[in-house]
Scaffold this motif. Structure first.
Motif, PDB file in Angstrom:
ATOM      1  N   LYS A  43       0.812  -1.220   0.000  1.00  0.00           N
ATOM      2  CA  LYS A  43       0.000   0.000   0.000  1.00  0.00           C
ATOM      3  C   LYS A  43       0.839   1.261   0.000  1.00  0.00           C
ATOM      4  CE  LYS A  43      -3.879  -2.259   1.999  1.00  0.00           C
ATOM      5  NZ  LYS A  43      -4.832  -2.443   3.008  1.00  0.00           N
ATOM      6  N   GLU A  44       2.179   1.106   0.017  1.00  0.00           N
ATOM      7  CA  GLU A  44       3.092   2.240   0.022  1.00  0.00           C
ATOM      8  C   GLU A  44       2.764   3.225   1.138  1.00  0.00           C
ATOM      9  OE1 GLU A  44       3.355   3.882  -3.897  1.00  0.00           O
ATOM     10  OE2 GLU A  44       3.990   1.985  -4.753  1.00  0.00           O
ATOM     11  N   GLN A  45       2.539   2.669   2.335  1.00  0.00           N
ATOM     12  CA  GLN A  45       2.268   3.463   3.525  1.00  0.00           C
ATOM     13  C   GLN A  45       3.023   2.877   4.704  1.00  0.00           C
ATOM     14  OE1 GLN A  45      -2.057   3.007   3.774  1.00  0.00           O
ATOM     15  NE2 GLN A  45      -2.239   5.196   3.380  1.00  0.00           N
ATOM     16  N   MET A  46       3.176   3.688   5.727  1.00  0.00           N
ATOM     17  CA  MET A  46       3.682   3.211   7.014  1.00  0.00           C
ATOM     18  C   MET A  46       2.461   3.004   7.910  1.00  0.00           C
ATOM     19  SD  MET A  46       7.080   3.127   7.676  1.00  0.00           S
ATOM     20  CE  MET A  46       8.526   3.497   6.714  1.00  0.00           C
ATOM     21  N   VAL A  47       2.496   1.927   8.693  1.00  0.00           N
ATOM     22  CA  VAL A  47       1.392   1.604   9.600  1.00  0.00           C
ATOM     23  C   VAL A  47       1.940   1.521  11.024  1.00  0.00           C
ATOM     24  CG1 VAL A  47      -0.408  -0.074  10.172  1.00  0.00           C
ATOM     25  CG2 VAL A  47       0.264   0.274   7.770  1.00  0.00           C
ATOM     26  N   MET A  48       1.258   2.192  11.967  1.00  0.00           N
ATOM     27  CA  MET A  48       1.678   2.145  13.358  1.00  0.00           C
ATOM     28  C   MET A  48       1.358   0.767  13.920  1.00  0.00           C
ATOM     29  SD  MET A  48       0.771   4.599  16.631  1.00  0.00           S
ATOM     30  CE  MET A  48       1.133   6.109  15.764  1.00  0.00           C
ATOM     31  N   LYS A  49       2.419   0.032  14.255  1.00  0.00           N
ATOM     32  CA  LYS A  49       2.279  -1.337  14.758  1.00  0.00           C
ATOM     33  C   LYS A  49       2.411  -1.426  16.274  1.00  0.00           C
ATOM     34  CE  LYS A  49       1.880  -3.481  10.832  1.00  0.00           C
ATOM     35  NZ  LYS A  49       0.729  -4.310  10.503  1.00  0.00           N
ATOM     36  N   MET A  50       3.033  -0.428  16.895  1.00  0.00           N
ATOM     37  CA  MET A  50       3.207  -0.444  18.345  1.00  0.00           C
ATOM     38  C   MET A  50       3.146   0.995  18.831  1.00  0.00           C
ATOM     39  SD  MET A  50       3.637  -2.262  21.084  1.00  0.00           S
ATOM     40  CE  MET A  50       3.761  -3.838  20.224  1.00  0.00           C
ATOM     41  N   GLY A  51       2.463   1.201  19.942  1.00  0.00           N
ATOM     42  CA  GLY A  51       2.386   2.527  20.545  1.00  0.00           C
ATOM     43  C   GLY A  51       2.341   2.408  22.055  1.00  0.00           C
TER      44      GLY A  51
END
Length: 181
Positions: free
Chosen positions: A67-75
């Protein structure tokens, strides 16, 4: 003589901070290398990075190449409720660190031009983003933040986090190889 003493004292404090930073990096690398579960590894990476910079707020974005995106996997802290947030290149701290491949320091997120326009993020003050690079490829971004106005990140934090990020990438690559096998 008094001025010279103050300079020596300041140099001694810098030396002790750098020594503590290197000690923490060494201990962290030993701990990270043993973790194979990706979720546990991401949590450990984020907690250790936060402890290196004396904050309780941070996140990790990982690249979703399809998807050519960054996804927040941990916060953690302020960002715990932001899991799943997606950014494009140049969007927010994560997108800017991804796009440039360089660390980003923002002293005041509210007045920063590339901020994500979301009222939820209005409490953020200082934030730092470090690209997680494998070779020249950015595979993720680790970011840490302060919500207090009197706390800011500096170049020393960036130097420490860049070294830490290199160790984190090795641990993430090892975890991926283990999962693939």
């Amino acid at each position: 003589l008094n001025l010279e003493f103050k300079r020596l004292k300041a140099a001694e404090q810098v030396f002790h901070r750098q020594n503590e930073s290197l000690k923490a990096l060494h201990e962290t690398s030993l701990g990270l290398i043993d973790i194979l579960d990706k979720e546990e590894l991401l949590e450990s990476i984020l907690q250790k990075a936060a402890s290196l910079t004396s904050t309780t707020h941070g996140f990790i974005y990982l690249l979703d190449q399809e998807k050519e995106q960054m996804v927040m996997k941990m916060g953690m802290g302020f960002f715990k409720s932001q899991l799943g947030r997606k950014v494009s290149p140049g969007e927010g701290v994560g997108g800017c660190a991804w796009e440039t491949g360089k660390p980003i320091i923002v002293a005041d997120y509210q007045s920063w031009n590339n901020r994500i326009q979301d009222k939820v993020l209005d409490e953020l003050r200082s934030i730092v983003g470090i690209p997680l690079k494998s070779g020249k490829q950015v595979m993720g971004v680790i970011a840490l933040a302060h919500v207090e106005t009197d706390n800011v990140f500096n170049q020393e934090d960036i130097a420490t986090l860049e070294r830490f990020g290199a160790l984190a990438v090795i641990a993430l690559e090892k975890s991926k190889l283990y999962a693939d096998v």
